[in-house]
Write a protein that holds these residues in place. Sequence first.
Motif, PDB file in Angstrom:
ATOM      1  N   PRO A 146      35.528  42.121  32.067  1.00 25.06           N
ATOM      2  CA  PRO A 146      35.645  40.898  32.869  1.00 25.06           C
ATOM      3  C   PRO A 146      35.944  39.672  32.024  1.00 25.06           C
ATOM      4  O   PRO A 146      35.386  39.490  30.941  1.00 25.06           O
ATOM      5  CB  PRO A 146      34.273  40.778  33.532  1.00 25.06           C
ATOM      6  N   HIS A 147      36.847  38.869  32.536  1.00 24.71           N
ATOM      7  CA  HIS A 147      37.264  37.580  31.971  1.00 24.71           C
ATOM      8  C   HIS A 147      38.035  37.690  30.666  1.00 24.71           C
ATOM      9  O   HIS A 147      38.287  36.669  30.018  1.00 24.71           O
ATOM     10  CB  HIS A 147      36.078  36.625  31.821  1.00 24.71           C
ATOM     11  N   TRP A 154      42.323  41.226  31.749  1.00 18.97           N
ATOM     12  CA  TRP A 154      41.602  41.256  33.019  1.00 18.97           C
ATOM     13  C   TRP A 154      42.064  40.106  33.910  1.00 18.97           C
ATOM     14  O   TRP A 154      42.332  40.305  35.096  1.00 18.97           O
ATOM     15  CB  TRP A 154      40.089  41.177  32.764  1.00 18.97           C
ATOM     16  N   GLU A 155      42.148  38.910  33.370  1.00 19.38           N
ATOM     17  CA  GLU A 155      42.563  37.736  34.154  1.00 19.38           C
ATOM     18  C   GLU A 155      43.971  37.920  34.709  1.00 19.38           C
ATOM     19  O   GLU A 155      44.237  37.585  35.878  1.00 19.38           O
ATOM     20  CB  GLU A 155      42.509  36.465  33.286  1.00 19.38           C
ATOM     21  N   SER A 206      37.641  36.237  42.313  1.00 14.64           N
ATOM     22  CA  SER A 206      37.616  36.644  40.900  1.00 14.64           C
ATOM     23  C   SER A 206      36.192  36.699  40.349  1.00 14.64           C
ATOM     24  O   SER A 206      35.837  37.627  39.618  1.00 14.64           O
ATOM     25  CB  SER A 206      38.446  35.683  40.054  1.00 14.64           C
ATOM     26  N   TRP A 218      34.467  39.774  41.758  1.00 16.12           N
ATOM     27  CA  TRP A 218      34.957  40.981  41.098  1.00 16.12           C
ATOM     28  C   TRP A 218      34.363  41.112  39.694  1.00 16.12           C
ATOM     29  O   TRP A 218      34.026  42.204  39.263  1.00 16.12           O
ATOM     30  CB  TRP A 218      36.479  40.984  41.032  1.00 16.12           C
ATOM     31  N   ALA A 219      34.242  40.009  38.979  1.00 12.96           N
ATOM     32  CA  ALA A 219      33.662  40.057  37.629  1.00 12.96           C
ATOM     33  C   ALA A 219      32.197  40.479  37.683  1.00 12.96           C
ATOM     34  O   ALA A 219      31.718  41.214  36.815  1.00 12.96           O
ATOM     35  CB  ALA A 219      33.789  38.695  36.948  1.00 12.96           C
ATOM     36  N   ARG A 271      34.693  46.866  39.340  1.00 12.12           N
ATOM     37  CA  ARG A 271      35.365  47.367  38.141  1.00 12.12           C
ATOM     38  C   ARG A 271      36.867  47.225  38.353  1.00 12.12           C
ATOM     39  O   ARG A 271      37.381  47.533  39.419  1.00 12.12           O
ATOM     40  CB  ARG A 271      35.028  48.836  37.932  1.00 12.12           C
TER      41      ARG A 271
END
Length: 176
Positions: A88-89, A93-94, A114, A117-118, A122
């Motif tokens: 995440p992040h 991923w972004e 977002s 989801w983070a 997954r």
Amino acid sequence: MTLLDHALIEEASKKSGLIWVRGPEGPPRALWHVWHDGAVCIVGGGPLEQPLDGLGLRDGGTATVSVRSKDKGGRLVVWPARVTELAPHGERWETVVGELRGKRLNAPDFPTLSERWARECRVLRLEPAGVPVEKPGAMPDDSQAAAPLPTPATTRRRIPVGLPRLLFRRRRQHGA
């Protein structure tokens, strides 16, 4: 893998709204996705997203992806994939989440999607990892149809004995 095989996988995956993913565990599951940077990307596992549990998809593991033809709806290509879970992040991923957000229909919390989801989900990348197992010209001869999973939900039951009489009487009473 030949250039033609890679092009077939990419074009079929880009055009299809759903793919079927079979992990090391359980039956295959239909999942929505996006094609991004040479791989299928999916999000799931949270309470409001597509379920990924029971598939056994793990970072560094493998899966098999089946893609249907957009015009005919039949299986077009089946290919092995290498699974990568994106942190995440992170930068990748972004970028992937930006693509997935555009395809996510009816999200109840679109402005904060977002972050959710983070926290809860997954984001996985399924990258082609070899030659297609099935493709035009190299398809199995049998139907490959799977038996439906057992479920208590059904629409096929015996009709109650008095139901036909009841229905026909009602029709006669209303002048039909």
